[in-house]
Design a protein around this motif. Structure first.
Motif, mmCIF file in Angstrom:
data_model
loop_
_atom_site.group_PDB
_atom_site.id
_atom_site.type_symbol
_atom_site.label_atom_id
_atom_site.label_comp_id
_atom_site.label_asym_id
_atom_site.label_seq_id
_atom_site.Cartn_x
_atom_site.Cartn_y
_atom_site.Cartn_z
ATOM 1 N N SER A 113 0.832 -1.202 0.000
ATOM 2 C CA SER A 113 0.000 0.000 0.000
ATOM 3 C C SER A 113 0.870 1.257 0.000
ATOM 4 O O SER A 113 0.570 2.229 -0.689
ATOM 5 N N GLN A 168 2.205 1.840 -3.422
ATOM 6 C CA GLN A 168 1.171 2.401 -4.282
ATOM 7 C C GLN A 168 0.947 3.884 -3.988
ATOM 8 O O GLN A 168 0.835 4.697 -4.910
ATOM 9 N N ASP A 169 0.903 4.243 -2.725
ATOM 10 C CA ASP A 169 0.730 5.647 -2.351
ATOM 11 C C ASP A 169 1.894 6.491 -2.857
ATOM 12 O O ASP A 169 1.693 7.584 -3.385
ATOM 13 N N LEU A 179 1.710 7.026 -6.735
ATOM 14 C CA LEU A 179 0.740 8.044 -7.117
ATOM 15 C C LEU A 179 1.233 9.432 -6.719
ATOM 16 O O LEU A 179 1.118 10.386 -7.492
ATOM 17 N N VAL A 198 -2.915 14.907 -5.693
ATOM 18 C CA VAL A 198 -3.085 14.246 -4.395
ATOM 19 C C VAL A 198 -3.201 15.291 -3.290
ATOM 20 O O VAL A 198 -4.087 15.199 -2.424
ATOM 21 N N LYS A 242 -6.538 15.974 -0.898
ATOM 22 C CA LYS A 242 -6.439 15.925 0.566
ATOM 23 C C LYS A 242 -6.858 17.249 1.196
ATOM 24 O O LYS A 242 -7.482 17.277 2.246
ATOM 25 N N GLU A 266 -5.150 -0.966 -8.944
ATOM 26 C CA GLU A 266 -5.340 -0.118 -7.771
ATOM 27 C C GLU A 266 -4.928 1.325 -8.057
ATOM 28 O O GLU A 266 -5.595 2.265 -7.623
ATOM 29 N N GLU A 267 -3.829 1.497 -8.764
ATOM 30 C CA GLU A 267 -3.363 2.839 -9.102
ATOM 31 C C GLU A 267 -4.370 3.558 -9.994
ATOM 32 O O GLU A 267 -4.652 4.737 -9.796
ATOM 33 N N GLN A 281 -7.382 4.584 -7.915
ATOM 34 C CA GLN A 281 -7.052 5.741 -7.074
ATOM 35 C C GLN A 281 -6.976 7.016 -7.915
ATOM 36 O O GLN A 281 -7.470 8.066 -7.522
ATOM 37 N N GLU A 283 -10.411 8.138 -8.813
ATOM 38 C CA GLU A 283 -11.069 8.747 -7.658
ATOM 39 C C GLU A 283 -10.599 10.183 -7.463
ATOM 40 O O GLU A 283 -11.406 11.094 -7.266
ATOM 41 N N HIS A 284 -9.303 10.407 -7.537
ATOM 42 C CA HIS A 284 -8.765 11.763 -7.378
ATOM 43 C C HIS A 284 -9.255 12.673 -8.500
ATOM 44 O O HIS A 284 -9.642 13.817 -8.253
#
Length: 132
Positions: free
Chosen positions: A10, A13-14, A17, A25, A29, A87-88, A91, A94-95
């Motif tokens: 994880s 992956q974070d 991105l 990102v 946030k 997953e990337e 994400q 979503e962003h």
């Protein structure tokens, strides 16, 4: 060890991105995760226009670089590479969706609609997952 520790995966992956889409990102946030009404009052078109234009101009190249990073980091693990890429993409979508929602809520934001990348275009990334 990486496979046994989901938090390391994880984190990878974070970081991936963040490396390629750090401004997006940070924006998500800072603004999109807050209460919509209060964050939109503080947000002006000048805040989102550079993000929208930057994303539109380089998202494909950035995704290709992410793909190369995943292939390099997991050269012998095909199923893991595909999962990471999925997953990337999720994400990233979503962003991007949060950014698009913010654009719609900002006074004068409709002027940026021509620069927003369509979700359909982003789904084009699927072709990369087949080449992993």
């Amino acid at each position: 060890m990486l496979l046994q520790n989901g938090s390391l995966l994880s984190e990878f992956q974070d970081d991936l991105l963040q490396e390629h889409f750090s401004d997006l990102v940070k924006f998500v946030k800072a603004y999109a995760s807050e209460d919509q009404s209060s964050s939109m009052e503080r947000l002006a078109i000048a805040h989102v226009e550079p993000l929208v234009k930057d994303f539109a101009s380089r998202w494909k190249a950035a995704v290709e670089l992410m793909l190369k990073d995943v292939i390099t980091s997991f050269s012998n693990l095909l199923c893991i590479r595909m999962e990471i890429l999925k997953e990337e993409v999720a994400q990233l979508l979503e962003h991007h969706s949060r950014l698009s929602e913010c654009v719609k809520l900002i006074k004068g934001g409709s002027a940026l609609n021509k620069n927003l990348v369509s979700i359909t275009s982003i789904y084009e990334i699927r072709k990369y997952s087949r080449t992993v």
